[in-house]
Design an enzyme around this catalytic site. Sequence first.
Site, PDB file in Angstrom:
ATOM      1  N   SER A 176       0.837  -1.198   0.000  1.00  0.00           N
ATOM      2  CA  SER A 176       0.000   0.000   0.000  1.00  0.00           C
ATOM      3  C   SER A 176       0.878   1.257   0.000  1.00  0.00           C
ATOM      4  O   SER A 176       1.630   1.479  -0.938  1.00  0.00           O
ATOM      5  CB  SER A 176      -0.982  -0.036   1.182  1.00  0.00           C
ATOM      6  OG  SER A 176      -1.972   0.958   1.055  1.00  0.00           O
ATOM      7  N   HIS A 293      -8.698   0.431  -0.407  1.00  0.00           N
ATOM      8  CA  HIS A 293      -8.541  -0.474  -1.543  1.00  0.00           C
ATOM      9  C   HIS A 293      -9.878  -1.083  -1.989  1.00  0.00           C
ATOM     10  O   HIS A 293      -9.947  -2.239  -2.394  1.00  0.00           O
ATOM     11  CB  HIS A 293      -7.502  -1.551  -1.228  1.00  0.00           C
ATOM     12  CG  HIS A 293      -6.169  -0.978  -0.852  1.00  0.00           C
ATOM     13  ND1 HIS A 293      -5.366  -0.332  -1.766  1.00  0.00           N
ATOM     14  CD2 HIS A 293      -5.531  -0.913   0.340  1.00  0.00           C
ATOM     15  CE1 HIS A 293      -4.269   0.093  -1.143  1.00  0.00           C
ATOM     16  NE2 HIS A 293      -4.351  -0.241   0.125  1.00  0.00           N
TER      17      HIS A 293
END
Length: 402
Positions: A176, A293
């Site tokens: 991430s 996400h």
Amino acid sequence: MNINVVVLRKGLSVNMSGATLLNMMRPSITELRSVPFLCRKVSNNPHQHGSQNGTQTSPETKDLLLEKEPTEEEQRRPKKKPSECSVLLFPGQGSQFVGMGRGLLKYGNVKDMFAVAQKLLGYDLLSLCLDGPEEELMKTVHCQPAVFVTSLAAVERLNHEHPAAIENCVAAAGFSVGEFAALVFSGAMDFAEALYAVKVRAEAMQKASELIPSGMLSVMGRPQAKYKHACLQAREHCLSLGIKEPVCSVANYLFPDGRVIAGHKEALDFLQQNSRKLHFLRARPLPVSGAFHTVLMESAAEPLRDVLRQVEVRRPEINVYSNVDAKRYMHEGHVRRQLVKQLVSPVKWEQTLHEVFERTQGQSFPHTYEVGPGKQLGATLQKCNMKAYKSYTHVDVTTHDD
């Protein structure tokens, strides 16, 4: 005052005039580019592709160009044995904890890196990392820059203790927000510009998470667990409650039978309440503020896209793998597109580890270093590839050897 920040592979020291940067509390991208460190010229970089008349080559054409045969120089370069090479893994949000960075302050220019961060962010990031309070460090707007800077500070320690690990690094991946640190390390982005992009990203994600009650659920399932079907059932439950366009989907692929599912709070509650029926061994809420996400982050995409249009991005000097599809970044436009897409796409970490460590029978594995707070990425590597894990080392961010 001049600051040398060693964050690139091969231990490259990049100078910047700190006086200019340290006077900027809320710098624009134009101001950032006025600092020499932030705009390393790569006009002689053979990986840059554009027409001689100055027009931009299309992304599709760039992809074709990058499939060409290796250059003569690349063919002459002696290949190292895998056991002589290294891979760096950069953690993401959730790895942060109060006290991180305490063991890094004596290395390289770590204090100067945090000083730069303080001026860019407008608050004392070092104090927040060292002393908290924890509830402030846990906020998305704070923890993403904190993990980013601490991870690159850990690279300083690794460079001091094992310079060969930097010199012989052949690949990097970040989870991430850790992807930004991996790109800085690879030479694709400059430290301060990437930190500024992380700041914009974190603020946009925090704002998006406040629009709808949502979250993330760490799930470990039995072999018969059907994660996508479980998400479908959770969405149908939300529809029965009158929630329009409910969101519930896999947000992180961590390891076999290890997932993070994100979405509306009601959907996650359903999964927890029915975990046994769904063949989940564990279903634990994560201490994050939103459904990262997933499509619930769509409103955060445009601010990040805007800032990435302004910062300088180059093709990585080593292999860096995208969370979106576990494939290598090919060129600067590819980096920009994938970083935005990552916000609303699942992190394919398990797939990335398979891509990085796939090799023929009997071939040795590289040394793997997790640079940053926590050991979560090492734990996922252990579950995905035990042979690769045997060469794993965590670079501690809390203690140091005197």
